[in-house]
Design a protein around this motif. Structure first.
Motif, mmCIF file in Angstrom:
data_model
loop_
_atom_site.group_PDB
_atom_site.id
_atom_site.type_symbol
_atom_site.label_atom_id
_atom_site.label_comp_id
_atom_site.label_asym_id
_atom_site.label_seq_id
_atom_site.Cartn_x
_atom_site.Cartn_y
_atom_site.Cartn_z
ATOM 1 N N LEU A 120 0.823 -1.203 0.000
ATOM 2 C CA LEU A 120 0.000 0.000 0.000
ATOM 3 C C LEU A 120 0.864 1.263 0.000
ATOM 4 N N LEU A 121 1.981 1.231 0.749
ATOM 5 C CA LEU A 121 2.890 2.380 0.791
ATOM 6 C C LEU A 121 3.227 2.880 -0.606
ATOM 7 N N TRP A 122 3.614 1.951 -1.472
ATOM 8 C CA TRP A 122 4.080 2.369 -2.799
ATOM 9 C C TRP A 122 2.928 2.781 -3.699
ATOM 10 N N THR A 171 3.574 10.228 2.949
ATOM 11 C CA THR A 171 3.824 8.956 3.633
ATOM 12 C C THR A 171 5.192 8.447 3.198
ATOM 13 N N LYS A 172 6.051 8.142 4.163
ATOM 14 C CA LYS A 172 7.460 7.910 3.835
ATOM 15 C C LYS A 172 7.868 6.439 3.900
ATOM 16 N N TYR A 173 8.907 6.137 3.148
ATOM 17 C CA TYR A 173 9.544 4.815 3.164
ATOM 18 C C TYR A 173 10.781 4.877 4.046
ATOM 19 N N GLY A 174 10.866 3.966 5.016
ATOM 20 C CA GLY A 174 12.071 3.919 5.840
ATOM 21 C C GLY A 174 12.706 2.551 5.881
ATOM 22 N N CYS A 175 11.895 1.505 5.811
ATOM 23 C CA CYS A 175 12.461 0.158 5.947
ATOM 24 C C CYS A 175 11.759 -0.862 5.056
ATOM 25 N N GLY A 176 10.481 -0.688 4.837
ATOM 26 C CA GLY A 176 9.743 -1.637 4.005
ATOM 27 C C GLY A 176 9.393 -2.940 4.700
ATOM 28 N N ILE A 177 9.781 -3.083 5.963
ATOM 29 C CA ILE A 177 9.517 -4.345 6.661
ATOM 30 C C ILE A 177 8.791 -4.113 8.002
ATOM 31 N N ALA A 178 8.012 -3.052 8.050
ATOM 32 C CA ALA A 178 7.169 -2.771 9.222
ATOM 33 C C ALA A 178 7.960 -2.605 10.521
ATOM 34 N N GLN A 179 9.190 -2.076 10.405
ATOM 35 C CA GLN A 179 10.012 -1.874 11.603
ATOM 36 C C GLN A 179 10.041 -0.420 12.075
ATOM 37 N N CYS A 180 9.978 0.531 11.158
ATOM 38 C CA CYS A 180 10.342 1.903 11.543
ATOM 39 C C CYS A 180 9.158 2.831 11.759
ATOM 40 N N GLY A 181 8.030 2.561 11.122
ATOM 41 C CA GLY A 181 6.852 3.406 11.322
ATOM 42 C C GLY A 181 6.773 4.641 10.443
ATOM 43 N N ALA A 182 7.759 4.870 9.579
ATOM 44 C CA ALA A 182 7.746 6.075 8.734
ATOM 45 C C ALA A 182 6.535 6.087 7.804
ATOM 46 N N CYS A 183 5.999 4.914 7.507
ATOM 47 C CA CYS A 183 4.914 4.790 6.524
ATOM 48 C C CYS A 183 3.544 4.697 7.190
ATOM 49 N N THR A 184 3.464 5.070 8.479
ATOM 50 C CA THR A 184 2.207 4.882 9.214
ATOM 51 C C THR A 184 1.068 5.727 8.645
ATOM 52 N N THR A 207 -1.544 2.086 11.024
ATOM 53 C CA THR A 207 -1.084 0.883 10.331
ATOM 54 C C THR A 207 0.165 1.213 9.527
ATOM 55 N N ARG A 208 1.117 0.296 9.511
ATOM 56 C CA ARG A 208 2.332 0.500 8.709
ATOM 57 C C ARG A 208 2.050 0.061 7.276
ATOM 58 N N SER A 209 1.971 1.029 6.386
ATOM 59 C CA SER A 209 1.449 0.757 5.049
ATOM 60 C C SER A 209 2.395 -0.062 4.189
ATOM 61 N N CYS A 210 3.662 -0.199 4.616
ATOM 62 C CA CYS A 210 4.572 -1.037 3.819
ATOM 63 C C CYS A 210 4.255 -2.518 4.009
ATOM 64 N N GLY A 211 3.532 -2.820 5.079
ATOM 65 C CA GLY A 211 3.245 -4.225 5.383
ATOM 66 C C GLY A 211 1.845 -4.661 4.986
#
Ligand code: FES
Ligand code: FES
Lengths: 149, 728
Positions: free
Chosen positions: A21-23, A34-47, A55-59
């Motif tokens: 969803l992030l992308w 909405t930002k990309y920081g890790c792509g693996i639901a670790q950092c929260g930049a994409c919340t 929700t972490r949108s990269c996950g």
């Protein structure tokens, strides 16, 4: 193709259903707050919020998000009136580089909806975003200021 | 300043459009017949000297050459200019000149480099003069219009007053006339005691957009018809691309092209970055890894440890007396070996740059700590001359030293050059960012201290073994092979001077440079030097049976500024009174980047391995403080960065590659682990020290010394996670 409802608008996007969803938000809907920081639901930049839940949108895949109410940082304010978290962030000069702050603000906004007067322990539990600049002290103070307003 | 404008440039040639992302500024040039040239900003408002633009509505634009990356320098630099300009702060905004514009005007804005905590301290003089120059010209213009002596006029808050006649006017009204005046040859700066804006914790100028998603970072740049690139560089540093099988990803959705980037990397270009990354992961690549594939953390540690042997060659960085002889003759001696690992900057925003190349132009949009270095990389990678290149700086999502390097800029240009006319945004995945950092250098240190019969420290031998940053990045700065920066914090004199007097002292560096590329990582060599020296100071105090603070104080009589910050933290944390039940204290001091800093920590430890950091007190004397609110944030932030590295950091090497791949294996502390940081600012005036970095040096040793106080156990290597010690 996917139909997504983002910030009250419907987007028909030409993406594979397994696209995170992030992308889809950043590249297909063009909302880059909405930002990309890790792509693996670790950092929260994409919340973001999905049906009001942080929700972490990269996950999350586009197919999982279809039909749900998605809110990004661009949709947090109501018209010209900033959300109280955004206002507090400005009043207390919270951001340093600011890159993590879209996600941080979305996480805090969701926390305050659930718990309008969070304790330090509530904050510790709910806010797990990484901030490499180290704004945590200002984040905590700003949350308490909002809660006591 | 106008005299620097080359008259052969006509207005059209000099307008550099940057509307795409709104970065940089466009400059137009009037060349009226007779009289000096008036340089105009994009909207037509005149420049009053290179640093200041005044609009008719009294709004002021201040030019900033250094980069904002979160540290607050943009606001601080604007305060410096505005202080001398005497303008209305509420009407100030800022803009970045581009490096191309700077080159075209003979570097009128000076150095763009933003590292080494130098943003403010090494430009404060000329930016203040820029503000003062504009003020003098504006007052002069008003005085001429009124036909009164300029000496009878004063300016404050953008209003010029001629007291004898009671006349007033504003900057906006006289700007046009002021712009036509010849700038004064010299201007006098205010006495610091008269500062009104410098020293005030005014709000940052760049906050609002960071709260709404509107701020454009490099990753957000959009240009018409832009494509996106994902890249993989050989994971073994120094290795090369042998081959890749493009056919395997042919027909994948959105993929436009697969390109080799130099000898070492492959990139996939696609409509979206997600498509490019997905295809890149599916692309079979064969690497020629070379000999470095045999290197591991173990082999590096062994090689460094051999460098601790006195028989091996070493550079002497600080010395007095005869430490070796004094140690041999001493009544008592103690020895310890410490080590510090590689660290990745892990800026929140991974490396990225957008490039547009055509046969006669190359433009780059990126976050960078050094616009001029990015510009030089653009020239080199594009093969085009300076007048055909430019770099537009956008907000970086963190720098910490990483974005002073230009590898990602070069790559973006090399890709764009293979697709002329199409803008290419290159974004590294977090995994690529972890694999291709410019890492905090790896070192070990053996320290020997010797006492006389009365427990006085008579000798100290500090032998560092490990990597030199300058050897790799700025070999021209080596001094007969020696890296002077390796002695940051333990140097004889200068901006990172040792704060203790020891009669017999030997501080030396056995340089050993593994293949992993080192870089300037927030705090740089201060990080490990402060841990080694300050933890060993505690060991020495213990061996002498003395209080760690008292032991230090006795050695610091000749270093009053070092001592003053140490005393300030000791007082604030309440060193002379017992800590709360179950809470233990540690203390440390160091000098770096021209500033004196000290820190004290209060921690508790459960089960011997779970640390709760309750409280940090940090003190700094940077000479002058421009914005205390920002300094406070830099201090707190530096502790987050330093303690994250201490607890969770450490990059290890296996088969020549970095093993950590993302924040799951290279974690960063969260809000629940954040101690309360209390800052004690004691600016003593008369010098300008840095702020962004120095305090990071005392973060780790203060906590490690407190850990010893709590457990009786010395920790001599980083990160703590390797020793099963974690945040509570
Ligand atoms: S990018 Fe989604 S959590 Fe990091
Ligand atoms: S403000 Fe820079 S990462 Fe949080």
């Amino acid at each position: 193709m996917a139909n997504l409802t983002i910030n009250g608008k419907t987007f028909t996007l030409d993406v594979e259903p397994d696209t995170p969803l992030l992308w889809a938000i950043r590249e297909n809907a063009g909302l880059t707050g909405t930002k990309y920081g890790c792509g693996i639901a670790q950092c929260g930049a994409c919340t973001i919020h999905i049906d009001g839940v942080a929700t972490r949108s990269c996950g999350v895949s586009v197919s999982e998000a279809a039909g749900k109410k998605i809110t990004t940082i661009e949709g947090l304010a109501s018209g010209n009136a900033l959300h109280k978290v955004q206002e507090a962030w400005i009043a207390q000069d919270v951001p340093q580089c600011g890159y993590c702050q879209s996600g941080m603000i979305m996480a805090v906004a969701a926390l305050l909806t659930e718990k309008p007067k969070p304790t330090d322990a509530d904050i510790d539990e709910a806010i797990t975003n990484i901030c490499r600049c180290g704004t945590f002290q200002q984040v905590r103070e700003a949350i308490h200021t909002i809660a006591s307003a | 300043m106008n005299k620097h404008v080359s008259p052969r440039l006509n207005r059209r040639a000099f307008v550099i459009g940057t509307a795409a992302v709104g970065a940089g500024l466009a400059i137009g040039l009037d060349l009226p017949f007779g009289g000096p040239a008036v340089v105009r900003a994009a909207d037509g408002s005149p420049e009053i000297g290179a640093w200041v633009v005044v609009r008719p509505d009294d709004t002021i634009v201040i030019r900033i050459a250094r980069s904002e990356m979160g540290q607050g320098s943009l606001t601080g630099l604007a305060q410096l200019v505005a202080e001398e300009l005497e303008c209305d702060w509420s009407k100030v905004s800022t803009e970045y000149p581009t490096p191309g514009q700077s080159v075209a005007r003979k570097r009128v804005w000076g150095d763009f480099s933003t590292g080494g905590s130098r943003g403010i301290r090494s430009s404060q003089d000329y930016v203040r003069k820029g503000g003062a120059t504009a003020r003098v010209m504006l007052i002069q213009a008003a005085a001429e219009a009124w036909k009164v002596p300029a000496s009878e006029c004063t300016a404050t808050n953008s209003v010029i007053t001629h007291a004898p006649s009671g006349k007033t006017t504003t900057y906006g009204k006289v700007a046009e006339a002021a712009a036509k005046l010849t700038p004064p040859a010299d201007v006098k700066l205010k006495d610091p005691k008269d500062w009104k804006l410098i020293g005030k914790g005014v709000k940052r100028l760049d906050t609002a957009d960071k709260t709404t998603g509107a701020m454009i970072y490099g990753i957000d740049v959009k240009l018409p018809s832009m494509l996106n690139a994902a890249i993989k560089d050989c994971p073994v540093f120094g290795g090369k691309v042998k081959s890749f099988d493009e056919a395997k990803i042919a027909g994948m959705k959105g993929v436009k092209k697969v390109v080799k980037v130099g000898d070492t990397a492959v990139a996939v270009v696609a409509d979206t970055w997600w498509q490019a990354k997905t295809a890149l992961e599916a692309l079979p690549i064969v690497w020629d890894e070379g000999d470095n594939a045999k290197v591991s953390s173990e082999s590096i540690a062994k090689w460094l440890s051999e460098g601790l042997d006195d028989a091996q060659p070493a550079y002497v960085g600080n010395k007095n007396g005869d430490a070796k002889a004094a140690i041999a003759a001493a009544a008592k001696k103690i020895e310890a070996v410490y080590s510090y690992p590689y660290q990745n900057h892990a800026t929140m925003e991974p490396m990225n740059a957008t490039a547009l190349y055509t046969a006669d132009k190359c433009e780059v949009w990126c976050g960078t700590q050094n616009g001029e270095a990015a510009f030089a990389a653009t020239l080199e990678a594009s093969g085009l001359p300076a007048e055909k290149c430019d770099v537009h700086k956008v907000m970086p999502g963190g720098g910490f030293g990483r974005r002073g390097q230009t590898d990602y800029v070069r790559q973006a240009v090399m890709i764009a050059k293979q697709m002329p006319g199409t803008p290419i945004k290159l974004l590294w995945s977090r995994e690529e960012d972890m694999a291709h950092g410019r890492y905090h250098p790896i070192t070990q240190c053996k320290m020997t201290g010797a006492f006389d019969a009365n427990n006085n420290l008579v000798a100290l031998h500090y032998r560092l073994s490990g990597q030199s940053i300058l050897f790799s990045l700025r070999p021209e700065a080596l001094q007969n092979g020696m890296d002077p920066a390796a002695f940051q914090g333990v140097a004889q004199t200068g901006e990172a001077a040792f704060g203790y007097s020891v009669p017999n002292l030997l501080i030396e560096h056995a340089m050993r440079n593994p293949h992993v590329p080192p870089g300037f990582w927030r705090g740089v060599n201060v990080n490990h030097n402060a841990i080694y020296m300050e933890c060993f100071m505690d060991e020495l105090a213990q061996a002498a049976g003395q209080d760690p603070l008292e032991f230090r104080r006795k050695l610091m009589g000749n270093h009053p500024k070092h001592l003053a910050v140490l005393n300030a933290v000791a007082e604030k944390i309440g060193w002379s009174t017992p800590a709360p039940q179950g809470v233990y204290r540690g203390i440390a001091q160091v000098m770096g980047y021209g500033s004196y800093v000290a820190g004290a920590a209060e921690i508790s430890v459960t089960d011997g391995n779970k640390i709760k950091v309750h409280r940090i007190v940090a003190s700094t004397d940077p000479g002058y403080i421009v914005n205390p609110a920002q300094v406070e944030r830099q201090i707190a932030g530096s502790f987050v960065y330093g303690l994250s590295a201490l607890f969770y950091g450490g990059c290890t090497v296996k088969d020549g590659k970095i093993e950590q791949t993302n924040f799951d294996t290279y974690n960063s502390m969260r809000i629940n682990e954040m101690p309360k940081v209390e800052s004690v600012m004691v600016p003593s005036g008369g010098f300008w020290g840095g702020v962004g970095e120095p305090t990071i040096g005392v973060a780790a040793p203060a906590v490690l010394n407190a850990y010893f106080a709590a457990t009786g156990k010395r920790i001599r290597s980083v990160p703590l996670r390797d020793q099963n010690i974690t945040f509570a």
